[in-house]
Design a protein around this motif. Structure first.
Motif, PDB file in Angstrom:
ATOM      1  N   LYS A 396       0.824  -1.218   0.000  1.00  0.00           N
ATOM      2  CA  LYS A 396       0.000   0.000   0.000  1.00  0.00           C
ATOM      3  C   LYS A 396       0.852   1.260   0.000  1.00  0.00           C
ATOM      4  N   ILE A 397       2.153   1.068   0.183  1.00  0.00           N
ATOM      5  CA  ILE A 397       3.088   2.194   0.261  1.00  0.00           C
ATOM      6  C   ILE A 397       3.946   2.227  -0.999  1.00  0.00           C
ATOM      7  N   HIS A 398       4.132   3.397  -1.545  1.00  0.00           N
ATOM      8  CA  HIS A 398       5.018   3.539  -2.712  1.00  0.00           C
ATOM      9  C   HIS A 398       4.593   2.615  -3.841  1.00  0.00           C
ATOM     10  N   THR A 399       3.301   2.601  -4.125  1.00  0.00           N
ATOM     11  CA  THR A 399       2.770   1.773  -5.200  1.00  0.00           C
ATOM     12  C   THR A 399       3.130   2.388  -6.547  1.00  0.00           C
ATOM     13  N   GLN A 400       3.004   1.598  -7.591  1.00  0.00           N
ATOM     14  CA  GLN A 400       3.305   2.121  -8.927  1.00  0.00           C
ATOM     15  C   GLN A 400       2.377   3.265  -9.288  1.00  0.00           C
ATOM     16  N   LYS A 401       1.133   3.183  -8.849  1.00  0.00           N
ATOM     17  CA  LYS A 401       0.183   4.272  -9.113  1.00  0.00           C
ATOM     18  C   LYS A 401       0.652   5.573  -8.475  1.00  0.00           C
ATOM     19  N   HIS A 402       1.177   5.483  -7.259  1.00  0.00           N
ATOM     20  CA  HIS A 402       1.650   6.680  -6.563  1.00  0.00           C
ATOM     21  C   HIS A 402       2.950   7.204  -7.178  1.00  0.00           C
ATOM     22  N   ILE A 403       3.803   6.289  -7.614  1.00  0.00           N
ATOM     23  CA  ILE A 403       5.036   6.695  -8.289  1.00  0.00           C
ATOM     24  C   ILE A 403       4.698   7.447  -9.580  1.00  0.00           C
ATOM     25  N   ASP A 404       3.734   6.918 -10.335  1.00  0.00           N
ATOM     26  CA  ASP A 404       3.312   7.576 -11.574  1.00  0.00           C
ATOM     27  C   ASP A 404       2.710   8.951 -11.277  1.00  0.00           C
ATOM     28  N   LEU A 405       1.981   9.053 -10.168  1.00  0.00           N
ATOM     29  CA  LEU A 405       1.388  10.338  -9.786  1.00  0.00           C
ATOM     30  C   LEU A 405       2.473  11.339  -9.403  1.00  0.00           C
ATOM     31  N   ALA A 406       3.499  10.878  -8.714  1.00  0.00           N
ATOM     32  CA  ALA A 406       4.627  11.759  -8.377  1.00  0.00           C
ATOM     33  C   ALA A 406       5.291  12.279  -9.637  1.00  0.00           C
ATOM     34  N   LYS A 407       5.402  11.423 -10.646  1.00  0.00           N
ATOM     35  CA  LYS A 407       5.979  11.841 -11.927  1.00  0.00           C
ATOM     36  C   LYS A 407       5.088  12.869 -12.624  1.00  0.00           C
ATOM     37  N   LYS A 408       3.799  12.619 -12.639  1.00  0.00           N
ATOM     38  CA  LYS A 408       2.866  13.538 -13.287  1.00  0.00           C
ATOM     39  C   LYS A 408       2.883  14.899 -12.613  1.00  0.00           C
ATOM     40  N   MET A 409       2.921  14.900 -11.281  1.00  0.00           N
ATOM     41  CA  MET A 409       2.978  16.175 -10.567  1.00  0.00           C
ATOM     42  C   MET A 409       4.290  16.893 -10.845  1.00  0.00           C
ATOM     43  N   ALA A 410       5.381  16.178 -10.904  1.00  0.00           N
ATOM     44  CA  ALA A 410       6.665  16.803 -11.239  1.00  0.00           C
ATOM     45  C   ALA A 410       6.614  17.409 -12.640  1.00  0.00           C
ATOM     46  N   ASP A 411       6.025  16.681 -13.587  1.00  0.00           N
ATOM     47  CA  ASP A 411       5.906  17.192 -14.955  1.00  0.00           C
ATOM     48  C   ASP A 411       5.214  18.555 -14.978  1.00  0.00           C
ATOM     49  N   GLU A 412       4.138  18.669 -14.191  1.00  0.00           N
ATOM     50  CA  GLU A 412       3.325  19.891 -14.238  1.00  0.00           C
ATOM     51  C   GLU A 412       3.840  21.000 -13.327  1.00  0.00           C
ATOM     52  N   SER A 413       4.814  20.692 -12.492  1.00  0.00           N
ATOM     53  CA  SER A 413       5.293  21.694 -11.535  1.00  0.00           C
ATOM     54  C   SER A 413       6.484  22.495 -12.053  1.00  0.00           C
ATOM     55  N   ILE A 414       7.107  22.041 -13.133  1.00  0.00           N
ATOM     56  CA  ILE A 414       8.318  22.695 -13.636  1.00  0.00           C
ATOM     57  C   ILE A 414       7.940  23.928 -14.457  1.00  0.00           C
ATOM     58  N   VAL A 415       8.647  25.033 -14.216  1.00  0.00           N
ATOM     59  CA  VAL A 415       8.349  26.312 -14.862  1.00  0.00           C
ATOM     60  C   VAL A 415       9.499  26.695 -15.792  1.00  0.00           C
ATOM     61  N   LEU A 416       9.170  26.932 -17.051  1.00  0.00           N
ATOM     62  CA  LEU A 416      10.158  27.430 -18.011  1.00  0.00           C
ATOM     63  C   LEU A 416      10.184  28.953 -17.907  1.00  0.00           C
ATOM     64  N   LEU A 417      11.312  29.495 -17.457  1.00  0.00           N
ATOM     65  CA  LEU A 417      11.423  30.931 -17.217  1.00  0.00           C
ATOM     66  C   LEU A 417      11.974  31.698 -18.416  1.00  0.00           C
ATOM     67  N   LYS A 418      12.832  31.067 -19.186  1.00  0.00           N
ATOM     68  CA  LYS A 418      13.416  31.732 -20.354  1.00  0.00           C
ATOM     69  C   LYS A 418      13.781  30.691 -21.395  1.00  0.00           C
ATOM     70  N   ASN A 419      13.577  31.043 -22.673  1.00  0.00           N
ATOM     71  CA  ASN A 419      13.919  30.108 -23.747  1.00  0.00           C
ATOM     72  C   ASN A 419      14.276  30.902 -24.994  1.00  0.00           C
ATOM     73  N   GLU A 420      15.396  31.593 -24.909  1.00  0.00           N
ATOM     74  CA  GLU A 420      15.845  32.454 -26.005  1.00  0.00           C
ATOM     75  C   GLU A 420      16.215  31.630 -27.228  1.00  0.00           C
ATOM     76  N   ASN A 421      15.693  32.078 -28.376  1.00  0.00           N
ATOM     77  CA  ASN A 421      15.973  31.409 -29.656  1.00  0.00           C
ATOM     78  C   ASN A 421      15.583  29.929 -29.653  1.00  0.00           C
ATOM     79  N   ASN A 422      14.599  29.611 -28.803  1.00  0.00           N
ATOM     80  CA  ASN A 422      14.090  28.228 -28.746  1.00  0.00           C
ATOM     81  C   ASN A 422      15.203  27.208 -28.552  1.00  0.00           C
ATOM     82  N   LEU A 423      16.127  27.527 -27.644  1.00  0.00           N
ATOM     83  CA  LEU A 423      17.193  26.568 -27.321  1.00  0.00           C
ATOM     84  C   LEU A 423      16.605  25.248 -26.838  1.00  0.00           C
ATOM     85  N   LEU A 424      15.491  25.354 -26.095  1.00  0.00           N
ATOM     86  CA  LEU A 424      14.791  24.152 -25.631  1.00  0.00           C
ATOM     87  C   LEU A 424      13.535  23.960 -26.460  1.00  0.00           C
TER      88      LEU A 424
END
Length: 776
Positions: A396-424
């Motif tokens: 019930k602890i650290h299940t794959q569902k929870h690991i996937d949720l941690a990944k999804k939250m990390a994906d949505e929490s990252i902020v792109l502050l600058k991207n000059e000339n579309n380097l990224l």
């Protein structure tokens, strides 16, 4: 015959005695079932139980104890330990340093004694931390609170709360000391990372979502876990940014900035516990404030749960604030103020017995506090379900569902502050090699209130890049420098790594402690405040040295608070803010850098140009960013400031994407409305770029003229939506107009008639469309 009659009389007497005993037992059993009967009302169960309790048993309910020393390694005789500490029962018990199995075993050992061997059988509330995941070893580590806030996605935060609920219940805990609902006012403060940002509405929205997830799990309305909203009140604006320092602001700030998130927690999420604060506000030590914990919290907001003292805050009334002469007086002051339970131990409340006997404390005050704690125990079903199920806890602890949720939250929490000339995003097909340098490039940073700082428990950025980059891309790694020292002997190695690479990624930031385990070399988190906000140590020099190689450079920020870094903004082509992104964070960052994840995070706090630019929050008053509007520099000195501008480096709500969005066709449900109406705003948002993406539509308002000075704009609604490339979606935002008012200096909530400006855009500064309406 006489002998026969004598036997008959003797027999009847015995029968009558037996009947009397059984009748008495039956009556007693019936009476006991009142507070043990789950079908009885909570009110009646509380009354029945308090009537049975001795003064010593009542006072025991107002206290906390620890089970940390019941680790198997310590060879403690648990029976002796239990008899010594819990013979009269106990209110709450903590065990932060135990792993999940040890915690569950401790719950069952102690609860078995409390339920089966104490006189009244009152179970204890077992407490754990869960700011961004259960703090017991082995639990899932989600992104830190400031990162989750950057998702601007309450539905996703609610899912995280539900996941944490499952893991907390799996080990037998009944209460979590989370979430933090403080609204950030000073970025030097170490606990910025624990918050949901600088805006009362955003903090309220995220807080409600998390509380409901934590308390209810997957069963809305059934509160089987107690969440604790902290810290009540005005804790996040300390003098000098120093933790526990006093703060000032008057009724205006208290009610309009600090109160709304807690009001929402009480009235919209039915929070079951609130934590007191360490600090003083306007000269009053708040843990001893009846105005705060009784008049405001209970009488005005309608709070029904119990107030849990922040650790040691009751004793601090004596030795820190110096408002009372001794610990007994500190206990009396806090209890009468409305602080129901003293944690982590009864340093002051242990004297309540003596104070009652000499008439200094009315037992009715103790009964009142006990009733609130019992309310929480009954409300969460603790009497019916006091034990942990020790079978297969790790299923019930650290299940794959929870690991996937941690990944999804990390994906949505990252902020792109600058991207000059579309380097990224990086084109991996054109890369032969890449430099990965910096003190946080190969070190996990989970944030405070977690159980580990070990790389084996999560992805570092270097780990993530090794996984997502093709084998044909050579990674040249060098640490470069430390976070908390002035050593610079490793910078040259980082420069060499950049020189022999096609591009460079520099990972800088902060480090925070893991709770009760490792506090070494920390620069963020509770008790780790900064006197300035420049990158610590030699990190700035590292970035400058790598950039001087002329190689395309990306700065990745892995940190618990904003840095002031105008040089980096001006000179580095791409900048990514990841906060502390949790156990899957390194993988999320890497996937974002190569375009497998399109950044969708938005800032929950503004970034200052320097510590001298504080405060820099967006919702300032019209007078607070200068009068002359003649921004200066050393080339052309001015005013407001002579050599700078008071504007933020990056504003609240800001965040870039790999695609582009356009706004059009804004419409509102009416131009003349009443206090009781709901304003409905619609706007079309089109994805005009080349990639599917998520946009966060933000709605701000301002009352154009008001009898009291109000902020230049206030967030009142937002919605995060996914839009495929070439697609257009209509977004609907709703505002209850009664939420557009303010508190006056008497603490009265008012909504004045008049004109309001509606501003819709992608950040607090990037307003795309605006319109006006009038409240009549």
């Amino acid at each position: 015959m006489k002998l026969f009659n004598k036997h008959i009389i003797h027999f009847i007497s015995i029968v009558l005695i037996i009947v009397s005993v059984f009748s008495s037992c039956s009556k007693e059993q019936h009476e006991i079932l009142i507070y043990k009967d789950p079908n009885a009302s909570i009110e009646n169960r509380i009354i029945d139980l308090i009537d049975r309790m001795t003064l010593e048993e009542k006072i025991a309910q107002l206290s906390e104890a620890g089970c940390d020393d019941m680790k198997e390694d310590n060879n403690v005789e648990s029976a002796h330990f239990i008899d010594k500490n819990y013979k009269n029962g106990i209110g709450t018990i903590h065990g932060f340093q135990l792993n999940v199995n040890e915690f569950a075993r401790a719950v069952n050992k102690i609860q078995k004694y409390l339920v089966e061997e104490t006189r009244l059988g009152i179970p204890a509330i077992f407490i754990s931390e869960s700011l961004h995941g259960l703090v017991q070893d082995g639990a899932t580590i989600f992104p830190q609170a400031i990162g989750m806030a950057s998702s601007w996605n309450p539905e996703l935060i609610n899912e995280v709360g539900i996941a944490i609920h499952k893991e907390v219940k799996a080990v037998g805990a009944s209460q979590v000391l989370s979430p933090v609902l403080d609204v950030v006012r000073d970025l030097r403060w170490g606990r910025v990372e624990e918050t949901y940002g600088e805006d009362p509405f955003l903090v309220s929205s995220m807080g409600i979502a998390m509380i409901k997830g934590l308390q209810e799990g997957n069963d809305p309305g059934n509160q089987s876990l107690c969440a604790t909203a902290k810290h009540f009140l005005a804790y996040s604006a300390p003098h000098g940014g120093l933790n526990l320092a006093s703060s000032v602001g008057g009724v205006y700030d208290l009610y309009n900035i600090h109160l709304p998130s807690f009001k929402a927690a009480v009235q919209k999420a039915n929070i079951l516990s609130v934590m007191s604060v360490y600090n003083a506000y306007n000269g009053e030590a708040l843990t001893g404030s009846k105005a705060i914990y009784t008049d405001l919290l209970r009488n005005q907001l309608g709070f029904k749960g119990y107030v849990y003292s922040d650790w040691g805050s009751v004793a601090m009334l004596h030795y820190f604030h110096k408002v009372v002469e001794d610990y007994p007086k500190a206990g009396k002051l806090a209890l009468e103020a409305g602080v129901d339970l003293e944690a982590p131990g009864p340093h002051c409340y242990q004297h309540l017995d003596s104070l009652v006997k000499i008439g200094e404390v009315d037992v009715k005050i103790i009964d009142q506090a006990v009733s609130r704690i019992l309310y929480t125990k009954f409300k969460t079903g603790l009497f019916e379900n006091p034990y942990a199920n020790e079978d297969n806890i790790y299923s019930k602890i650290h299940t794959q569902k929870h690991i996937d949720l941690a990944k999804k939250m990390a994906d949505e929490s990252i902020v792109l502050l600058k991207n000059e000339n579309n380097l990224l995003p990086l084109d991996v097909n054109k890369l032969n090699s890449i430099a990965v340098v910096g003190p946080n490039a190969d070190q996990v940073q989970f944030g405070d209130y977690t159980w580990t700082r070990d790389n084996k428990d999560g992805y570092t950025l270097l780990d993530g890049l090794k996984q997502v980059l093709p084998e044909t891309v050579k990674i040249n790694y060098a640490k470069g420098c430390d976070i908390a020292t002035l050593r610079e002997d490793g910078i040259q190695e980082a420069v060499k790594a950049a020189q022999k690479s096609d591009a460079a990624i520099v990972a800088i930031g902060t480090a925070s402690a893991s709770l009760a385990r490792d506090y070494s070399n920390c620069t963020s988190g509770e008790g780790f405040d900064l006197s300035d906000l420049d990158p610590t140590g030699k990190q700035q020099e590292l970035v400058e040295a790598v950039a001087a190689t002329g190689k395309p450079t990306i700065v990745v920020l892995i940190q618990g608070k904003p840095f002031s870094m105008p040089w980096i903004k001006e000179n580095i082509s791409a900048i990514v803010e990841t906060w502390y992104p949790g156990e899957q964070g390194g993988l999320s960052i890497a996937e974002l850098l190569v375009g497998k994840v399109n950044p969708s995070g938005r800032l929950p706090v503004s970034f200052p140009k320097s510590v001298g630019h504080l405060p820099c929050y967006y919702n300032h008053l019209p007078t607070d960013k200068g009068y002359y509007r003649n921004r200066g520099s050393y080339d052309v000195p001015g005013r407001d400031y002579v050599f700078s501008s008071p504007d933020a480096l990056w504003p609240f709500g800001f965040g870039l994407s790999y695609t582009d969005f356009e706004y059009s066709n804004m419409a509102i449900s009416g131009t003349k409305l009443s206090y009781d109406d709901e304003l409905v705003v619609t706007v079309d948002v089109s994805n005009t770029g080349k990639m599917d993406g998520k946009e966060t539509v933000q709605l701000y308002i301002r009352q154009e003229f008001c009898s009291i000075t109000r902020p230049v704009k206030e967030l009142k609604a937002f919605k995060k939506i996914e839009i495929k490339k070439g697609e257009k979606k209509q977004v609907t935002l709703k505002i209850k107009l009664k939420d557009c008012g303010y508190y006056n200096k008497q603490g009265e909530y008012l909504l004045e008639p008049g004109k309001f400006k509606i501003m819709v855009g992608s950040s607090s500064e990037d307003i795309k469309i605006n319109q006006t309406f009038e409240i009549i």
